[in-house]
Design a protein around this motif. Structure first.
Motif, PDB file in Angstrom:
ATOM      1  N   ALA A 134       5.632  -3.989   8.847  1.00  0.00           N
ATOM      2  CA  ALA A 134       6.191  -4.887   9.982  1.00  0.00           C
ATOM      3  C   ALA A 134       6.230  -3.852  11.324  1.00  0.00           C
ATOM      4  O   ALA A 134       6.154  -2.648  11.010  1.00  0.00           O
ATOM      5  CB  ALA A 134       7.776  -5.166   9.590  1.00  0.00           C
ATOM      6  N   GLU A 135       6.457  -4.358  12.465  1.00  0.00           N
ATOM      7  CA  GLU A 135       6.324  -3.577  13.626  1.00  0.00           C
ATOM      8  C   GLU A 135       7.372  -2.600  13.657  1.00  0.00           C
ATOM      9  O   GLU A 135       8.529  -2.583  13.314  1.00  0.00           O
ATOM     10  CB  GLU A 135       6.770  -4.650  14.606  1.00  0.00           C
ATOM     11  N   GLY A 136       6.611  -1.502  14.077  1.00  0.00           N
ATOM     12  CA  GLY A 136       7.868  -0.307  13.962  1.00  0.00           C
ATOM     13  C   GLY A 136       7.517   0.592  12.549  1.00  0.00           C
ATOM     14  O   GLY A 136       8.037   1.700  12.983  1.00  0.00           O
ATOM     15  N   GLY A 137       6.982   0.166  11.696  1.00  0.00           N
ATOM     16  CA  GLY A 137       6.846   0.816  10.325  1.00  0.00           C
ATOM     17  C   GLY A 137       5.682   1.521  10.304  1.00  0.00           C
ATOM     18  O   GLY A 137       4.641   1.329  10.864  1.00  0.00           O
ATOM     19  N   ALA A 147       7.343   1.319  -1.503  1.00  0.00           N
ATOM     20  CA  ALA A 147       7.562   0.600  -0.384  1.00  0.00           C
ATOM     21  C   ALA A 147       8.281  -0.698  -0.653  1.00  0.00           C
ATOM     22  O   ALA A 147       8.267  -1.327  -1.584  1.00  0.00           O
ATOM     23  CB  ALA A 147       6.100   0.243   0.092  1.00  0.00           C
ATOM     24  N   LEU A 148       9.030  -1.318   0.429  1.00  0.00           N
ATOM     25  CA  LEU A 148       9.614  -2.400   0.179  1.00  0.00           C
ATOM     26  C   LEU A 148       8.814  -3.588   0.921  1.00  0.00           C
ATOM     27  O   LEU A 148       8.851  -3.623   2.225  1.00  0.00           O
ATOM     28  CB  LEU A 148      11.098  -2.614   1.033  1.00  0.00           C
ATOM     29  N   VAL A 149       8.340  -4.509  -0.070  1.00  0.00           N
ATOM     30  CA  VAL A 149       7.302  -5.566   0.575  1.00  0.00           C
ATOM     31  C   VAL A 149       8.084  -6.811   0.580  1.00  0.00           C
ATOM     32  O   VAL A 149       8.369  -7.216  -0.597  1.00  0.00           O
ATOM     33  CB  VAL A 149       5.956  -5.475  -0.182  1.00  0.00           C
ATOM     34  N   ARG A 150       8.056  -7.280   1.564  1.00  0.00           N
ATOM     35  CA  ARG A 150       8.836  -8.616   1.818  1.00  0.00           C
ATOM     36  C   ARG A 150       8.058  -9.907   1.157  1.00  0.00           C
ATOM     37  O   ARG A 150       6.914  -9.982   1.561  1.00  0.00           O
ATOM     38  CB  ARG A 150       9.048  -9.153   3.436  1.00  0.00           C
ATOM     39  N   HIS A 151       8.319 -10.640   0.325  1.00  0.00           N
ATOM     40  CA  HIS A 151       7.752 -11.928  -0.131  1.00  0.00           C
ATOM     41  C   HIS A 151       7.111 -12.782   0.815  1.00  0.00           C
ATOM     42  O   HIS A 151       5.998 -13.182   0.583  1.00  0.00           O
ATOM     43  CB  HIS A 151       8.482 -12.325  -1.188  1.00  0.00           C
ATOM     44  N   GLU A 152       8.089 -13.163   1.656  1.00  0.00           N
ATOM     45  CA  GLU A 152       7.533 -14.124   2.640  1.00  0.00           C
ATOM     46  C   GLU A 152       6.163 -13.855   3.399  1.00  0.00           C
ATOM     47  O   GLU A 152       5.649 -14.898   3.666  1.00  0.00           O
ATOM     48  CB  GLU A 152       8.663 -14.470   3.390  1.00  0.00           C
ATOM     49  N   ASP A 153       6.018 -12.605   3.655  1.00  0.00           N
ATOM     50  CA  ASP A 153       4.917 -12.564   4.511  1.00  0.00           C
ATOM     51  C   ASP A 153       3.918 -11.218   3.845  1.00  0.00           C
ATOM     52  O   ASP A 153       2.844 -10.934   4.410  1.00  0.00           O
ATOM     53  CB  ASP A 153       5.182 -12.301   5.734  1.00  0.00           C
ATOM     54  N   GLY A 154       4.601 -10.696   2.864  1.00  0.00           N
ATOM     55  CA  GLY A 154       3.719  -9.520   2.401  1.00  0.00           C
ATOM     56  C   GLY A 154       3.563  -8.166   3.244  1.00  0.00           C
ATOM     57  O   GLY A 154       2.925  -7.363   2.870  1.00  0.00           O
ATOM     58  N   ARG A 155       4.571  -8.105   4.089  1.00  0.00           N
ATOM     59  CA  ARG A 155       4.604  -7.030   5.044  1.00  0.00           C
ATOM     60  C   ARG A 155       5.721  -5.948   4.559  1.00  0.00           C
ATOM     61  O   ARG A 155       6.512  -6.564   3.886  1.00  0.00           O
ATOM     62  CB  ARG A 155       5.130  -7.460   6.518  1.00  0.00           C
ATOM     63  N   ALA A 156       5.405  -4.692   4.556  1.00  0.00           N
ATOM     64  CA  ALA A 156       6.057  -3.630   4.157  1.00  0.00           C
ATOM     65  C   ALA A 156       7.244  -3.384   5.176  1.00  0.00           C
ATOM     66  O   ALA A 156       6.963  -3.479   6.634  1.00  0.00           O
ATOM     67  CB  ALA A 156       5.359  -2.395   3.942  1.00  0.00           C
ATOM     68  N   ILE A 157       8.578  -3.511   4.940  1.00  0.00           N
ATOM     69  CA  ILE A 157       9.593  -3.461   6.057  1.00  0.00           C
ATOM     70  C   ILE A 157      10.390  -2.128   5.813  1.00  0.00           C
ATOM     71  O   ILE A 157      11.441  -1.826   6.588  1.00  0.00           O
ATOM     72  CB  ILE A 157      10.637  -4.631   5.679  1.00  0.00           C
ATOM     73  N   ASP A 184      14.722   3.741   4.184  1.00  0.00           N
ATOM     74  CA  ASP A 184      15.046   3.278   5.790  1.00  0.00           C
ATOM     75  C   ASP A 184      14.090   1.993   5.885  1.00  0.00           C
ATOM     76  O   ASP A 184      13.640   1.623   4.890  1.00  0.00           O
ATOM     77  CB  ASP A 184      14.318   4.312   6.528  1.00  0.00           C
ATOM     78  N   LEU A 185      14.553   1.429   6.924  1.00  0.00           N
ATOM     79  CA  LEU A 185      13.992  -0.289   7.081  1.00  0.00           C
ATOM     80  C   LEU A 185      13.799  -0.261   8.580  1.00  0.00           C
ATOM     81  O   LEU A 185      14.464   0.341   9.528  1.00  0.00           O
ATOM     82  CB  LEU A 185      15.428  -0.945   6.791  1.00  0.00           C
ATOM     83  N   VAL A 186      12.752  -0.801   8.936  1.00  0.00           N
ATOM     84  CA  VAL A 186      12.365  -1.187  10.124  1.00  0.00           C
ATOM     85  C   VAL A 186      13.377  -1.962  10.755  1.00  0.00           C
ATOM     86  O   VAL A 186      14.195  -2.812  10.156  1.00  0.00           O
ATOM     87  CB  VAL A 186      11.196  -2.051  10.354  1.00  0.00           C
ATOM     88  N   GLU A 187      13.377  -1.915  12.143  1.00  0.00           N
ATOM     89  CA  GLU A 187      14.676  -2.626  12.953  1.00  0.00           C
ATOM     90  C   GLU A 187      14.766  -4.198  12.474  1.00  0.00           C
ATOM     91  O   GLU A 187      15.741  -4.901  12.600  1.00  0.00           O
ATOM     92  CB  GLU A 187      14.471  -2.382  14.317  1.00  0.00           C
ATOM     93  N   GLU A 188      13.449  -4.832  12.727  1.00  0.00           N
ATOM     94  CA  GLU A 188      13.421  -6.249  12.674  1.00  0.00           C
ATOM     95  C   GLU A 188      14.291  -6.645  11.143  1.00  0.00           C
ATOM     96  O   GLU A 188      14.289  -7.947  11.399  1.00  0.00           O
ATOM     97  CB  GLU A 188      12.004  -6.846  12.928  1.00  0.00           C
ATOM     98  N   ALA A 189      14.198  -6.023  10.174  1.00  0.00           N
ATOM     99  CA  ALA A 189      14.618  -6.455   8.870  1.00  0.00           C
ATOM    100  C   ALA A 189      16.070  -5.944   8.550  1.00  0.00           C
ATOM    101  O   ALA A 189      16.523  -6.394   7.631  1.00  0.00           O
ATOM    102  CB  ALA A 189      13.735  -5.640   7.749  1.00  0.00           C
ATOM    103  N   ARG A 190      16.753  -5.225   9.612  1.00  0.00           N
ATOM    104  CA  ARG A 190      18.281  -4.689   9.285  1.00  0.00           C
ATOM    105  C   ARG A 190      19.073  -5.627   9.428  1.00  0.00           C
ATOM    106  O   ARG A 190      18.668  -6.645  10.163  1.00  0.00           O
ATOM    107  CB  ARG A 190      18.167  -3.682  10.301  1.00  0.00           C
ATOM    108  N   GLY A 191      20.278  -5.738   8.821  1.00  0.00           N
ATOM    109  CA  GLY A 191      21.043  -6.828   8.894  1.00  0.00           C
ATOM    110  C   GLY A 191      21.067  -7.800   8.130  1.00  0.00           C
ATOM    111  O   GLY A 191      21.546  -9.047   8.351  1.00  0.00           O
TER     112      GLY A 191
END
Length: 368
Positions: free
Chosen positions: A226-229, A258-268, A288-295
Motif C-alpha cells: 500500500a502507498e507509503g510502505g 508482512a500483514l497482507v490485507r484480504h480485500e486487495d492483497g496489498r501489504a499494509i 508498524d502500519l502504513v498510514e492509510e491502514a491505521r485506525g
C-alpha cells in the motif's frame, strides 16, 4: 528481487536429464542411488511422483492432504522414457506455479502444513537437484547444478541453515549428503516452508531470508505494498532477520511477517519478533502500519493473532512490547490486544534480562 519460479523448475529438470541421459542404456534398477536405500530407477521415478504431487496440490488447492491419486509407469518403460516422464512432471509443476495467484497456499506437511507457489517451486527444485545428485553418484556420473538454483533452495526452504562459502556444498551438507569444514554432520533434516497465520481481515505472511534481504536493501520483497510502505521499521527488522540467518541463529517462526490485507492483497505493514524466546520464555514483539491502514483495527487484529500463536507454544511464557510514552495510538493497540502495562518490578526484570532496551520506554506484557 530474484524470486523463484516455474522457469527455475524447468531449468533444474533440464540439468537433471542432461546429466543422466548418458547412462540411459544401463540398468538403473540394479544400482543404488548414492546414500539412499532406493535404486537409481526408484529414485528417478520418485522425482517425477513428487513433481506431479506438488503440481496437483497447488493446482487443486489441496487443504488437508495430498490429492488422492498416484502415477504409474507403463510396463516396459525404459530409462529414456523415464526421463521423459520427469520432464513432463517438471513441466506440469512449472505450469502450476506459473498460473497460481500470489498468496495461494496448498497442503504440504512440513512444517506448518501449507506452502505457497514459491514453496512448491523450491520443493520441486530441491527434489530434482538432490535426487539427481543421488542417481549420478550411484552411476558414477558428474553432476553440479546451477549455483543460483541451489542458493534459491537454501534461502526459500532452509532459513534455519547458516549460509556456507558456496550454496551447492551447503545444500548437500544440510541434507546429509556431504561435509562442510567446521560443521557437524547432518543426520536428520527437514526443509521449512514459511509460517502463515490467517486473521479476520489480514494474513500474517512469514518472510523468508530472500524476501527479507530484498526489503532490507530497499526493494518490495515481491509484495504489493500500500502507498507509503514498507516503513523503515519493517526494513530494519528484515535487516536483523538477515543478520540472524547469516549467523545461523535464525528461528523462522520467530521472524518478521508482512500483514497482507484480504480485500486487495496489498501489504499494509510488518509485524514480528525481535528474536527467539530467551531462557525465561520471554519474547519481544513489534510492528508498524502504513498510514492509510491505521485506525481501522488491523494492527490490533494481527497483534492478537500473532501473540495468541506464540503463547500457545511451550517455549513462550510471555510476550512483551516496548512503546514510547508519547505513542498513544500504539498503547491503545496493545491494550486492545490483551496486553497490560508492566509493573515496575516486571519492567526491571525484563530490562535486566534483555540487554539493549532503551530507557524511558513503556513496557506492556501478555502472559501465557
Amino acid at each position: 528481487m530474484r524470486t523463484i519460479s516455474g522457469d527455475d523448475v524447468n531449468k533444474a529438470v533440464a540439468g537433471c536429464t542432461a546429466a543422466l541421459r548418458p547412462a540411459v542404456d544401463r540398468d538403473w534398477t540394479a544400482v543404488g542411488a548414492g546414500r539412499l536405500e532406493w535404486s537409481c530407477h526408484a529414485t528417478a521415478f520418485h522425482m517425477a511422483e513428487d513433481c506431479v504431487a506438488y503440481a496437483a496440490n497447488l493446482a487443486g488447492r489441496a487443504e488437508d492432504a495430498y490429492v488422492p491419486f498416484a502415477i504409474t509407469l507403463d510396463e516396459g518403460t525404459g530409462n529414456a522414457g523415464l526421463l521423459h516422464v520427469i520432464e513432463t512432471a517438471g513441466a506440469l509443476l512449472a505450469a502450476a506455479v506459473g498460473t497460481a495467484p500470489p498468496g495461494v497456499r496448498a497442503f504440504h506437511p512440513y512444517p506448518f502444513r501449507s506452502a505457497d507457489r514459491e514453496g512448491f517451486a523450491a520443493m520441486g527444485i530441491a527434489e530434482v537437484l538432490l535426487h539427481t545428485h543421488d542417481i549420478a553418484e550411484g552411476l558414477g556420473l558428474a553432476y553440479t547444478p546451477d549455483e543460483e538454483l541451489a542458493e534459491s533452495v537454501l534461502t526459500w526452504l532452509f532459513p534455519q541453515v547458516q549460509p556456507g562459502p558456496a550454496a551447492w556444498p551447503t545444500l548437500l551438507w544440510a541434507t546429509g549428503r556431504g561435509e562442510l569444514p567446521g560443521r557437524a554432520p547432518v543426520t536428520d533434516w527437514r526443509w521449512h516452508n514459511n509460517l502463515v497465520l490467517p486473521a479476520d481481515r489480514v494474513t500474517l505472511t512469514g518472510l523468508r531470508p530472500a524476501v527479507a534481504r530484498d526489503l532490507r536493501l530497499g526493494g518490495d520483497g515481491g509484495l504489493d505494498w500500500a502507498e507509503g510502505g514498507p516503513y523503515q521499521g519493517t526494513r530494519d527488522a528484515c535487516g536483523s532477520l538477515v543478520k540472524a540467518y547469516e549467523a545461523g541463529v535464525h528461528r523462522p517462526e520467530f521472524g518478521v511477517f508482512a500483514l497482507v490485507r484480504h480485500e486487495d492483497g496489498r501489504a499494509i505493514g510488518g509485524m514480528g519478533f525481535h528474536g527467539a524466546p530467551n531462557e525465561h520464555g520471554w519474547v519481544e514483539i513489534g510492528y508498524d502500519l502504513v498510514e492509510e491502514a491505521r485506525g481501522q483495527g488491523y494492527a490490533t487484529e494481527a497483534l492478537r493473532t500473532l501473540t495468541n500463536w506464540a503463547l500457545a507454544r511451550d517455549d513462550v511464557q510471555m510476550v512483551f512490547a516496548t512503546i514510547e510514552p508519547a505513542n498513544l495510538p500504539s498503547q491503545r493497540v496493545v491494550s486492545r490486544a490483551g496486553f497490560t502495562r508492566a509493573t515496575v518490578e516486571e519492567g526491571e526484570r525484563i530490562a535486566h534480562a534483555e540487554q539493549g532496551l532503551e530507557d524511558g520506554l513503556q513496557l506492556y506484557v501478555r502472559r501465557a
